[in-house]
Each structure stands twice: as C-alpha cells, then as structure tokens.
Design an enzyme around this catalytic site. Structure first.
Site, PDB file in Angstrom:
ATOM      1  N   LYS A   1       1.267   4.258  -2.858  1.00 38.88           N
ATOM      2  CA  LYS A   1       1.049   5.673  -2.576  1.00 38.88           C
ATOM      3  C   LYS A   1       2.297   6.511  -2.866  1.00 38.88           C
ATOM      4  O   LYS A   1       2.182   7.683  -3.244  1.00 38.88           O
ATOM      5  CB  LYS A   1       0.584   5.863  -1.135  1.00 38.88           C
ATOM      6  CG  LYS A   1      -0.838   5.350  -0.886  1.00 38.88           C
ATOM      7  CD  LYS A   1      -1.852   6.074  -1.777  1.00 38.88           C
ATOM      8  CE  LYS A   1      -3.283   5.663  -1.482  1.00 38.88           C
ATOM      9  NZ  LYS A   1      -4.274   6.379  -2.305  1.00 38.88           N
TER      10      LYS A   1
ATOM     11  N   TYR B   1       0.842  -1.206   0.000  1.00 41.25           N
ATOM     12  CA  TYR B   1       0.000   0.000   0.000  1.00 41.25           C
ATOM     13  C   TYR B   1       0.875   1.254   0.000  1.00 41.25           C
ATOM     14  O   TYR B   1       0.662   2.180  -0.797  1.00 41.25           O
ATOM     15  CB  TYR B   1      -0.927  -0.012   1.208  1.00 41.25           C
ATOM     16  CG  TYR B   1      -1.768   1.229   1.348  1.00 41.25           C
ATOM     17  CD1 TYR B   1      -2.897   1.413   0.549  1.00 41.25           C
ATOM     18  CD2 TYR B   1      -1.450   2.219   2.278  1.00 41.25           C
ATOM     19  CE1 TYR B   1      -3.668   2.557   0.669  1.00 41.25           C
ATOM     20  CE2 TYR B   1      -2.222   3.363   2.404  1.00 41.25           C
ATOM     21  CZ  TYR B   1      -3.330   3.527   1.602  1.00 41.25           C
ATOM     22  OH  TYR B   1      -4.097   4.667   1.720  1.00 41.25           O
TER      23      TYR B   1
END
Length: 279
Positions: free
Chosen positions: A152, A148
């Site tokens: 990002k 994740y």
C-alpha cells in the site's frame, strides 16, 4: 466506470452505489461466475469482465474485452496473503496483486480514461517501508501484514508520481487515492486453516463495533467522484485512528510524499510489468 474486485466487500458496495446512481458499471473480477450473480443482484447497466491482477496476461487481455472509453477507473481490488507466494509472473503475491497489477492495468487503459483514476490505498502505508533492493522480499523476512502495508505504500507513491505527471501534462484526467477505514469485509479471511480462521472470527466480531460496513468503506471512493476535491487528494476516514466514520481529506506519511523514491518505484514497476505511464 470500472471497479476492480467488485464481487465482495468495498468493491461490491462501490459498484452497487454507482449502478444505483445510473452509471454503467463494469465489474472487473477473477471469478466471473460470482461476478455474474453480483451483476444480477446489483441490477442496472452492469456487466462483468474477467480480470486477474496477479496475472499480467489477464491484465493485458482486459482492455480488449471492453468497448469504448472509460469515465472512471477504480482500482479497488486488494489481497492479504497468509504465506509468501508468487504470482505467475514471479512477483511477490501481495505486491503483485495490490500494486503491480493495478499499475499495469492503469497504464494499458490510460488512453481510454476520460475523467478519473481512483486507487484504494490504506493507512497501513504509514507504518511501512519500501525495500527497493529486495521488492519481492526474496531475501528479507516476509510476514502478512507488513507485506500488505508495503504494497500500500507502493500504491501511495505510485499515486504521488501519477498525479505529478498528470499535472505537468495538463491532463484532463485526475488521480486520487483513498483509504476505506477498517472495513468489516472478507479481507482478513486469508486462510481456512484453524488459526487464521479463528483470527478472522475475532476480527469480524471486533469490526462490528469498531469498523465501517462496506457501504461506509465505499464512501471515500464515491466522495472522489461526487465532490470537487483537488487532484492528487488522499481521501480517508474522519473517525478516530481512521477506523470508522465518513470520508474526509486525509494526510499521508512522510514516506508517501517522497518524489525521489516515487520516481524510482515507478521505474521499477515499468520494468517489471513491461508497461509505462503514458504521461
């Protein structure tokens, strides 16, 4: 205005606030049945168009379902996966959904965007590193939250390069990045398995004390629209550790400011998606 991932969490709160302010809002969502219910709940000039960011065919079909131009595109949708899996196009799911899908969508819609592109990043990027030699983590170890954070960081670098190109072209369109803080939403609810269900319960209980609610989580994106902030800004949260509070201009990691890596990343994304940044 278009808001991706608008059926739950920050996306729902963002769409609701915009509609209440009188904007015409398109809910760009995978689940159109739930999207239709949300549109009724939100009211105002609200419509629903199907969009699955993990499927490039869906991304390519999306612009044809729209009429006219778009004032603001808000790339909000995001996912945390429990297990490594791939999209229908063979992308690692987290990278595909959080970065490559929005990247392609923005490129395909760019000619119709009149004002702003706002993309939800995360302070999770600050602890992440990119592996452009293995971007889909087919060889390197995969785990949920590092993946994740990596996705990002990719979003942050894409935003950096997009802003550079827009400025160089003297474009009337601006690009901003946001971080909603730690939001008490359904992002951590990545599985119905007992262990992850228990984890989600703990997260939700803790979040009631330490996290923003979804309306506060939507505030950074809304701040980009309502306040005269510089192009390329990263709007985060003013509270301790960026977890809970109001919107403020925020700093990003040194890794998210590397123009050379950003250029390499964009070249990779253009090749993977078959789309190009048109500036």
């Amino acid at each position: 205005m278009i808001v991706t991932g608008a059926t739950n969490g920050v996306g729902l709160a963002t769409a609701r606030a915009l509609a209440r302010a009188g904007a015409s809002v398109v809910l760009a969502v995978r689940n159109t049945e739930l999207g239709a219910r949300r549109a009724v709940e939100i009211g105002g000039d609200t419509s629903v168009v199907r969009l699955d960011l993990a499927d490039l065919a869906s991304v390519r079909a999306f612009p044809d379902a729209l009429d006219g131009d778009v004032d603001v595109l808000i790339n909000n949708a995001g996912v945390v996966a429990q297990h490594r899996s791939e999209t229908v196009d063979g992308f690692e799911l987290t990278l595909g959904t959080n970065f490559l899908g929005p990247f392609a969508l923005t490129n395909l819609l760019f000619g119709r965007v009149r004002s702003q592109i706002i993309t939800v990043g995360s302070d999770a990027h600050k602890s992440a590193t990119l592996a452009l030699d293995d971007p889909h983590l087919r060889v390197r170890k995969w785990s949920a939250f590092p993946a994740y954070g990596r996705s990002k960081l990719a979003v942050m670098l894409w935003g950096l390069e997009l802003d550079r190109r827009l400025r160089a072209a003297n474009s009337p369109v601006t690009s901003q990045l946001t971080h909603p803080g730690w939001v008490a939403s359904n992002l951590s609810n990545v599985s119905e398995k007992r262990l992850m269900s228990a984890f989600h319960t703990v997260v939700k209980s803790t979040a009631r004390v330490l996290a923003n609610d979804i309306d506060a989580g939507a505030a950074p994106s809304l701040y980009c629209i309502s306040e005269p902030i510089p192009p390329g800004s990263y709007v985060g949260i003013d509270g301790r550790f960026g977890l809970k509070g109001g919107p403020t201009l925020s700093g990003r990691s040194a890794g998210a400011c590397d123009y050379e890596v950003a250029t390499q990343l964009v070249a990779f994304a253009e090749k993977e998606t078959g789309t190009t940044i048109p500036v």
